[in-house]
Design a protein around this motif. Structure first.
Motif, short mmCIF file in Angstrom:
data_model
loop_
_atom_site.label_atom_id
_atom_site.label_comp_id
_atom_site.label_asym_id
_atom_site.label_seq_id
_atom_site.Cartn_x
_atom_site.Cartn_y
_atom_site.Cartn_z
N GLY A 36 0.69 -1.17 0.18
CA GLY A 36 0.09 -0.07 0.20
C GLY A 36 0.83 1.16 0.19
N THR A 37 2.15 1.21 0.53
CA THR A 37 2.86 2.47 0.44
C THR A 37 3.51 2.38 -0.85
OG1 THR A 37 3.34 1.96 2.71
CG2 THR A 37 4.88 3.20 1.59
N CYS A 49 5.39 7.71 -0.70
CA CYS A 49 5.64 6.64 0.15
C CYS A 49 5.54 7.26 1.68
CB CYS A 49 7.31 6.63 -0.11
SG CYS A 49 8.22 8.32 0.31
N THR A 50 4.66 7.93 1.85
CA THR A 50 4.54 8.79 3.05
C THR A 50 4.07 7.46 3.93
OG1 THR A 50 4.06 10.85 2.24
CG2 THR A 50 3.28 10.42 4.73
N CYS A 103 -1.32 8.20 -5.49
CA CYS A 103 -1.11 9.19 -4.26
C CYS A 103 -1.66 9.08 -2.99
CB CYS A 103 -1.13 10.81 -4.75
SG CYS A 103 -2.80 11.00 -4.94
N THR A 104 -2.80 8.27 -3.16
CA THR A 104 -3.83 8.28 -2.19
C THR A 104 -3.38 7.74 -0.66
OG1 THR A 104 -5.49 8.00 -3.79
CG2 THR A 104 -6.17 7.59 -1.64
N PRO A 105 -2.71 6.74 -0.74
CA PRO A 105 -2.12 6.36 0.78
C PRO A 105 -1.51 7.31 1.31
CG PRO A 105 -1.90 4.31 -0.84
CD PRO A 105 -2.28 5.84 -1.58
#
Ligand code: FES
Ligand code: FES
Length: 154
Positions: A36-37, A49-50, A103-105
């Motif tokens: 998910g990252t 990658c936050t 970008c969502t995660p």
């Protein structure tokens, strides 16, 4: 050089045999299967990658996994509560704030940390908070709407 490291991710303890030069992003995706990252620029420029480390948003592509030992790591996989989506996840779906989703995660985790500290933000504060997370699809309008919608319900 490989060594065994312990990581606390999404409420679980992991013991991983991994190269000491690997980033947290690489270990999450390649060793723990938490894909998910997202990996995008790999340079600290896009925010894809936050993850949250001790509740604060951090770029996992710039963080060595060994430096995350002893800290509490949250990825997008750890945000739901017993299978129920987090309010931000729901709002992103309902407001159409997701297109390709890459970008969502990172965006949601950044927003979560921000709302934890600023439960009733102004629109300009939301925009500033997510300014390090790039989205190539949405134009940001729906993303800001989704974050503000969650803030309004708090
Ligand atoms: S992949 Fe980490 S900031 Fe772009
Ligand atoms: S939804 Fe595609 S990059 Fe944001």
């Amino acid at each position: 050089m490989k060594r065994i490291i312990q990581l606390h991710v999404n409420g679980e303890e992991y013991e991983v045999l991994t190269e000491t030069h690997k980033t947290l992003l690489e270990v999450l995706r390649e060793d723990l299967g938490l894909t998910g990252t997202k990996r995008s620029c790999d340079l600290g420029a896009c925010g894809a990658c936050t993850v949250l480390i001790d509740g604060r948003p951090q770029l996992s592509c710039l963080t060595l996994a060994v430096d995350a030992r002893g800290k509490t790591i949250t990825t997008i996989e750890g945000l739901d509560q017993d299978g129920t989506l987090h309010p931000l996840q729901k709002a992103f779906v309902e407001k159409g704030a997701i297109q390709c989703g890459f970008c969502t995660p990172g965006m949601i985790l950044t927003a979560k940390a921000f709302l934890d500290e600023h439960p009733h933000p102004a629109e300009r504060e939301v925009k500033k908070a997510i300014s390090g997370n790039l989205c190539r699809c949405t134009g940001y309008v729906k993303i800001v709407e989704a974050i503000l919608a969650v803030a309004e319900k708090q």
